[in-house]
Motif scaffolding. Structure first.
Motif, PDB file in Angstrom:
ATOM      1  N   ALA A  51       0.831  -1.201   0.000  1.00 20.81           N
ATOM      2  CA  ALA A  51       0.000   0.000   0.000  1.00 20.81           C
ATOM      3  C   ALA A  51       0.869   1.256   0.000  1.00 20.81           C
ATOM      4  O   ALA A  51       0.584   2.228  -0.713  1.00 20.81           O
ATOM      5  CB  ALA A  51      -0.919   0.002   1.209  1.00 20.81           C
ATOM      6  N   GLY A  52       1.956   1.230   0.769  1.00 16.49           N
ATOM      7  CA  GLY A  52       2.869   2.365   0.791  1.00 16.49           C
ATOM      8  C   GLY A  52       3.515   2.602  -0.559  1.00 16.49           C
ATOM      9  O   GLY A  52       3.658   3.749  -1.005  1.00 16.49           O
ATOM     10  N   PRO A  71      -5.526   3.799   7.891  1.00 12.20           N
ATOM     11  CA  PRO A  71      -4.583   4.244   6.856  1.00 12.20           C
ATOM     12  C   PRO A  71      -3.137   4.497   7.276  1.00 12.20           C
ATOM     13  O   PRO A  71      -2.244   4.492   6.436  1.00 12.20           O
ATOM     14  CB  PRO A  71      -5.213   5.559   6.374  1.00 12.20           C
ATOM     15  CG  PRO A  71      -5.967   6.065   7.560  1.00 12.20           C
ATOM     16  CD  PRO A  71      -6.506   4.839   8.241  1.00 12.20           C
ATOM     17  N   PHE A  72      -2.871   4.723   8.567  1.00 17.25           N
ATOM     18  CA  PHE A  72      -1.565   5.257   8.935  1.00 17.25           C
ATOM     19  C   PHE A  72      -0.393   4.337   8.601  1.00 17.25           C
ATOM     20  O   PHE A  72       0.685   4.816   8.248  1.00 17.25           O
ATOM     21  CB  PHE A  72      -1.541   5.624  10.417  1.00 17.25           C
ATOM     22  CG  PHE A  72      -2.068   7.005  10.693  1.00 17.25           C
ATOM     23  CD1 PHE A  72      -2.671   7.758   9.701  1.00 17.25           C
ATOM     24  CD2 PHE A  72      -1.967   7.560  11.962  1.00 17.25           C
ATOM     25  CE1 PHE A  72      -3.170   9.030   9.949  1.00 17.25           C
ATOM     26  CE2 PHE A  72      -2.467   8.828  12.227  1.00 17.25           C
ATOM     27  CZ  PHE A  72      -3.073   9.561  11.227  1.00 17.25           C
ATOM     28  N   MET A  73      -0.562   3.027   8.717  1.00 14.90           N
ATOM     29  CA  MET A  73       0.565   2.140   8.432  1.00 14.90           C
ATOM     30  C   MET A  73       0.987   2.241   6.967  1.00 14.90           C
ATOM     31  O   MET A  73       2.177   2.148   6.637  1.00 14.90           O
ATOM     32  CB  MET A  73       0.215   0.698   8.796  1.00 14.90           C
ATOM     33  CG  MET A  73       0.045   0.456  10.283  1.00 14.90           C
ATOM     34  SD  MET A  73       1.463   0.951  11.294  1.00 14.90           S
ATOM     35  CE  MET A  73       2.667  -0.292  10.837  1.00 14.90           C
ATOM     36  N   ALA A  78       4.997   4.401   3.243  1.00 13.81           N
ATOM     37  CA  ALA A  78       5.343   5.251   2.099  1.00 13.81           C
ATOM     38  C   ALA A  78       6.472   6.213   2.462  1.00 13.81           C
ATOM     39  O   ALA A  78       7.407   6.424   1.670  1.00 13.81           O
ATOM     40  CB  ALA A  78       4.108   6.021   1.638  1.00 13.81           C
ATOM     41  N   ALA A  79       6.415   6.789   3.678  1.00 14.78           N
ATOM     42  CA  ALA A  79       7.463   7.709   4.124  1.00 14.78           C
ATOM     43  C   ALA A  79       8.802   6.991   4.273  1.00 14.78           C
ATOM     44  O   ALA A  79       9.848   7.517   3.861  1.00 14.78           O
ATOM     45  CB  ALA A  79       7.052   8.351   5.448  1.00 14.78           C
ATOM     46  N   ILE A  80       8.776   5.781   4.837  1.00 18.66           N
ATOM     47  CA  ILE A  80      10.013   4.999   5.004  1.00 18.66           C
ATOM     48  C   ILE A  80      10.624   4.669   3.650  1.00 18.66           C
ATOM     49  O   ILE A  80      11.838   4.794   3.440  1.00 18.66           O
ATOM     50  CB  ILE A  80       9.734   3.711   5.807  1.00 18.66           C
ATOM     51  CG1 ILE A  80       9.346   4.058   7.244  1.00 18.66           C
ATOM     52  CG2 ILE A  80      10.961   2.785   5.795  1.00 18.66           C
ATOM     53  CD1 ILE A  80       8.832   2.877   8.048  1.00 18.66           C
ATOM     54  N   LEU A 139       3.870  -3.876  11.909  1.00 17.11           N
ATOM     55  CA  LEU A 139       2.442  -4.064  12.133  1.00 17.11           C
ATOM     56  C   LEU A 139       1.940  -3.013  13.125  1.00 17.11           C
ATOM     57  O   LEU A 139       2.671  -2.602  14.027  1.00 17.11           O
ATOM     58  CB  LEU A 139       2.171  -5.462  12.695  1.00 17.11           C
ATOM     59  CG  LEU A 139       2.584  -6.650  11.820  1.00 17.11           C
ATOM     60  CD1 LEU A 139       2.434  -7.956  12.592  1.00 17.11           C
ATOM     61  CD2 LEU A 139       1.749  -6.691  10.540  1.00 17.11           C
ATOM     62  N   ALA A 140       0.687  -2.628  12.958  1.00 14.41           N
ATOM     63  CA  ALA A 140       0.115  -1.592  13.815  1.00 14.41           C
ATOM     64  C   ALA A 140       0.159  -1.978  15.284  1.00 14.41           C
ATOM     65  O   ALA A 140       0.411  -1.141  16.160  1.00 14.41           O
ATOM     66  CB  ALA A 140      -1.321  -1.312  13.385  1.00 14.41           C
ATOM     67  N   GLU A 141      -0.067  -3.263  15.572  1.00 14.10           N
ATOM     68  CA  GLU A 141      -0.118  -3.714  16.961  1.00 14.10           C
ATOM     69  C   GLU A 141       1.191  -3.457  17.701  1.00 14.10           C
ATOM     70  O   GLU A 141       1.193  -3.202  18.908  1.00 14.10           O
ATOM     71  CB  GLU A 141      -0.461  -5.203  17.024  1.00 14.10           C
ATOM     72  CG  GLU A 141      -1.872  -5.543  16.592  1.00 14.10           C
ATOM     73  CD  GLU A 141      -2.044  -5.702  15.096  1.00 14.10           C
ATOM     74  OE1 GLU A 141      -3.124  -6.140  14.674  1.00 14.10           O
ATOM     75  OE2 GLU A 141      -1.098  -5.378  14.340  1.00 14.10           O
ATOM     76  N   GLY A 142       2.321  -3.566  16.989  1.00 11.76           N
ATOM     77  CA  GLY A 142       3.614  -3.329  17.612  1.00 11.76           C
ATOM     78  C   GLY A 142       3.955  -1.858  17.723  1.00 11.76           C
ATOM     79  O   GLY A 142       4.717  -1.453  18.610  1.00 11.76           O
TER      80      GLY A 142
END
Length: 237
Positions: A51-52, A71-73, A78-80, A139-142
């Motif tokens: 997605a990024g 959406p944030f992940m 994308a930024a990384i 992952l978002a959870e981490g």
């Protein structure tokens, strides 16, 4: 530093010692994880990578990119990718793992400096074991572990009559917003935490203005986030 930690020099030295030990733990974990970048294959973190990558190609999330999470992940990935320019799949995974570790390092130091030994102990255990519960993955959870810990202990401080600094109400609003748009099962938790913090502070007249400002920041951040999403497609995701 006095605005973040008010205590004797002895206590401050103890906190700094804990931060140094935490840095050693992070360095050991970094050397361990770097040799195991390809371990366990790739699952939802690869979904975030993809997605990024599509975002960097100018595609729109949800309307042109299938994505069934908050959406944030995708945007963080994308930024990384934009900053690191990975040339191989190995580099793609490696740079994301490094980003997760750096986030853990910076967040952990802040949490230890703010809350002391309880967070030092919690984070040392978590960082030392998270490889085996996929906490090192992108992952978002981490990722949301750290703002969730901050909010939890902030609310605990308020409920037990301990110090909550004025500027922390705005940080709490930002943390809640970040959790909200990072992982959907924690949306109710993120709202409840900041709601409890604000409501239990309203009785203090001197805090009413900052709570109003923090609430404005909270609403403005959510409106801004919604403005860059295709809301109809987001709801139907």
């Amino acid at each position: 530093m006095s605005g973040l930690y008010n205590g004797s020099r002895k206590k401050l030295a103890l906190i700094i010692g804990q931060i140094i030990i935490y840095q050693v733990v992070i360095l050991v974990i970094f050397s361990f994880l770097l040799k195991r970048v390809g371990a366990f294959g790739c699952f939802d973190d690869c979904f975030n990578f993809g997605a990024g990558n599509f975002l960097l190609q100018g595609k729109q999330l949800y309307s042109q990119i299938f994505f069934n999470h908050q959406p944030f992940m995708a945007y963080i990935s994308a930024a990384i990718q934009y900053l690191s320019h990975p040339q191989t799949l190995f580099e793609l995974v490696k740079y994301h793992r490094i980003a997760v570790l750096l986030f853990a390092d910076v967040s952990g130091m802040f949490l230890i400096l703010r809350f002391g030994f309880p967070l030092f102990l919690t984070l040392c255990i978590f960082e030392s074991t998270k490889f085996y519960i996929f906490g090192d993955r992108f992952l978002a959870e981490g990722i949301i572990v750290y703002p969730m810990l901050y909010l939890f202990f902030l609310v605990w401080n308020k409920l037990t009559g301990k110090t909550v600094y004025v500027w922390e109400y705005i940080v709490a609003a930002i943390c809640s917003w970040f959790i909200f748009w990072t992982r959907e099962p924690f949306v109710p938790w993120s709202i409840a935490a900041v709601f409890i913090l604000f409501v239990f502070s309203l009785k203090e007249k001197k805090l009413q203005r900052i709570i109003l400002i923090a609430s404005g920041v909270f609403v403005a951040l959510h409106v801004l986030t919604l403005s860059v999403l295709n809301f109809h497609e987001y709801i139907l995701m």
